[in-house]
Design a protein around this motif. Sequence first.
Motif, PDB file in Angstrom:
ATOM      1  N   ASN A  63       0.832  -1.297   0.080  1.00  0.00           N
ATOM      2  CA  ASN A  63      -0.080  -0.309   0.057  1.00  0.00           C
ATOM      3  C   ASN A  63       1.324   1.181  -0.257  1.00  0.00           C
ATOM      4  N   TRP A  67       0.252   4.015  -2.890  1.00  0.00           N
ATOM      5  CA  TRP A  67       0.097   5.343  -2.742  1.00  0.00           C
ATOM      6  C   TRP A  67       1.645   6.777  -2.688  1.00  0.00           C
ATOM      7  N   ASN A  68       2.044   6.049  -3.476  1.00  0.00           N
ATOM      8  CA  ASN A  68       3.120   6.961  -4.184  1.00  0.00           C
ATOM      9  C   ASN A  68       3.597   6.741  -4.969  1.00  0.00           C
ATOM     10  N   HIS A  93      -7.814   2.376  -3.740  1.00  0.00           N
ATOM     11  CA  HIS A  93      -7.154   3.131  -3.587  1.00  0.00           C
ATOM     12  C   HIS A  93      -7.764   3.646  -4.814  1.00  0.00           C
TER      13      HIS A  93
END
Length: 231
Positions: A63, A67-68, A93
């Motif tokens: 994750n 997320w990045n 996401h």
Amino acid sequence: MLKAIIKNIFNELGYEVTSKKGFPQAYYEIDRRFHELYDHAQEKCQMAQTDNTLRRQRHYTLNYLLWNTNIEQGDVCELGCFRGLSAYQIASHIHSVNRDIVFHVFDSFEGLSEFSTNDILNEKNGNTDVRRKQFACSLETVKANLKDYNFIKYYKGWIPDRFAEVKNRQFSFVHVDVDLYQPIYDSFQFFYPKLIKHGVMVFDDYGETHFPGAKKAIDQCVAMFDNPFFI
């Protein structure tokens, strides 16, 4: 002074000293956003009863990288989904980004593929029939677990039989969790050249002692490309 030095060292390693006794606590342990998502995904995929620290850590890494990553510039893909635990988190996401992103999920939905000699650590794990079926879950069950998301495309079949169907796509994020040497090797060879600039591939099984073929396949593939970054 010594305590401050130790604290700085732990911070550099990705830990934060939070307890009164000075024991380090990993960031993943205090990331409420991750734990709420992970716990919800476990319930959706009927996997809460098998939760463990190592799996939770792996999914935090997944994750954190997701997320990045700028996933708006390419498709997202997962190879090997079992019951859909990681796929649910990835889909969550994608949904939060609120963009027209396609999520491709490849799996046999029949368990692991054939073990090769690269996948056998010793005679004790030489009987592979039970292990192959351990990760079997029907496509119907996975679709039910992930029914909250309508942007997922499923590809039932053994890797790499259906890869040709996405040969003209580019990918921002690819999660590889197929355990064994040959499907990992085939996945790397096909998807790595299709990554967009700054795209990310995550290999769940690298260094996993139960699946020694994973490290062999990735190490061999890495040596074929110029300076790839991989996890």
